[in-house]
Design an enzyme around this catalytic site. Structure first.
Site, PDB file in Angstrom:
ATOM      1  N   LEU A 103      40.707  26.203  49.689  1.00 39.80           N
ATOM      2  CA  LEU A 103      40.600  27.438  50.461  1.00 39.80           C
ATOM      3  C   LEU A 103      40.884  27.060  51.913  1.00 39.80           C
ATOM      4  CD1 LEU A 103      37.326  29.034  48.977  1.00 39.80           C
ATOM      5  CD2 LEU A 103      39.677  29.761  48.585  1.00 39.80           C
ATOM      6  N   ASP A 104      41.540  27.944  52.653  1.00 38.95           N
ATOM      7  CA  ASP A 104      41.843  27.668  54.057  1.00 38.95           C
ATOM      8  C   ASP A 104      40.558  27.416  54.844  1.00 38.95           C
ATOM      9  OD1 ASP A 104      44.455  28.268  53.420  1.00 38.95           O
ATOM     10  OD2 ASP A 104      44.334  30.329  54.165  1.00 38.95           O
ATOM     11  N   TYR A 105      40.737  26.799  55.990  1.00 40.27           N
ATOM     12  CA  TYR A 105      39.619  26.491  56.894  1.00 40.27           C
ATOM     13  C   TYR A 105      38.744  27.734  57.146  1.00 40.27           C
ATOM     14  CZ  TYR A 105      37.511  24.486  61.136  1.00 40.27           C
ATOM     15  OH  TYR A 105      36.641  24.001  62.078  1.00 40.27           O
TER      16      TYR A 105
END
Ligand code: URA
Length: 317
Positions: A103-105
């Protein structure tokens, strides 16, 4: 890792610790080929070779399957060269756990972690379509024509996205949507909306395959049950997205109901064959460009996401 010899043999499925002590006293246990008689002998589990009666005892790693609510501002990696907090820091585990996908930051929500490579590979294999649902807040209300195009699949960097399912979560605020996709390309959801000029203000994964995040708070995690891990690998049913039907949006949502003439929803939803994901009802009422067909009076009207009541207010002002 350092561990007592008898504990190591017992943990790896070779009889009880008392019995193993007898084996040691009888000179039946070797470490790196050398017979050990010391009951308190410690080994390095990573490098030492242990055998009982000449038969090698291999470390059978216990498999762990974890579900986490990933918080914002945490990287989905085992380590980070910029020293940002990682999902592994949250677990504080000394086993070799790693995240399944990423998952993105700034994306929050459901993340699976495991030390089972086969399990992770299977879930991440593009041909094994795991349905993932994301809740997103867009920078502007989603227009019907864009919703329709995104559901059908759009061209992103030369390849079409597979059919998706988009629902509005609020019948007044068209910026809040749930999107279910069966792929996991890099920044896919953000890029899909950005394609039509919508900026994704927040992104949260609420469902992954048969799993729902439930009431896990950001940063909390729990082990998956055997039933949950098995259902991830077998029960690939699409997720039912709770949808508030829009009064002005004449698209009749089918939820997960089977498409007439098709075996099940999955048929419609698995899209390599570039099958249209638009509903029969939708096709009757909308043209390709999102223009609404008014069959009674032959007038045409653009559906722009504005509710009739709001339009009246605008006209009066
Ligand atoms: N899609 C995105 O754009 N970002 C994520 O983190 C997950 C899916």
């Amino acid at each position: 890792m350092e561990e007592r010899l008898n504990k190591f043999i017992a943990a790896n499925g070779f009889s009880s610790r008392r019995k193993i002590d007898e084996f040691i006293q009888q000179g039946r246990v070797t470490v790196n080929g050398k017979t050990i008689f010391d009951l308190g002998y410690k080994i390095d589990t990573d490098t030492d070779k242990v055998a009982v009666d000449g038969e090698r005892i291999k470390q059978s790693e216990k498999k762990d399957y974890i579900m986490m609510n990933k918080p914002d501002g945490v990287v989905t990696t085992v380590s980070d060269e910029k020293h940002r907090p990682t999902v592994i820091d949250i677990l504080n585990s000394n086993t070799k756990i790693f995240p399944v996908g990423r998952l993105d930051y700034h994306t929050t929500g459901l993340l699976i972690l495991t030390n089972d490579g086969d399990f992770a590979n299977k879930l991440m294999n593009p041909s094994f379509k795991v349905y993932k649902t994301y809740i997103t807040k867009l920078s502007k209300p989603l227009e019907a024509k864009h919703r329709m195009a995104l559901e059908k699949g759009i061209r992103l960097e030369g390849r079409y996205t597979l059919p998706a399912k988009i629902s509005f979560l609020n019948d007044k605020d068209f910026t809040k949507v749930a999107i279910t996709i069966s792929e996991g390309k890099n920044r896919q959801v953000r890029r899909m909306f950005e394609h039509y000029g919508y900026f994704v203000n927040s992104l949260h994964r609420s469902e992954y395959g048969s799993l729902k995040l439930g009431n896990l708070k950001p940063g909390e995690w729990r082990k998956l049950t055997k039933q949950e891990t098995e259902s991830l690998l077998t029960n690939q049913k699409p997720i039912v997205v709770k949808q508030q039907p829009l009064k002005d949006d004449k698209i009749k949502d089918r939820g997960n109901k089977p498409v007439p003439g098709k075996k099940d929803f999955e048929n419609k939803f698995s899209g390599d064959k570039r099958k249209s994901n638009s509903k029969p009802d939708f096709k009757k009422k909308f043209k390709k460009d999102g223009t609404k067909k008014f069959t009674n009076n032959h007038k045409e009207k653009k559906f722009d996401g504005t509710k009739r009541a709001d339009k009246k207010k605008i006209r009066r002002a």
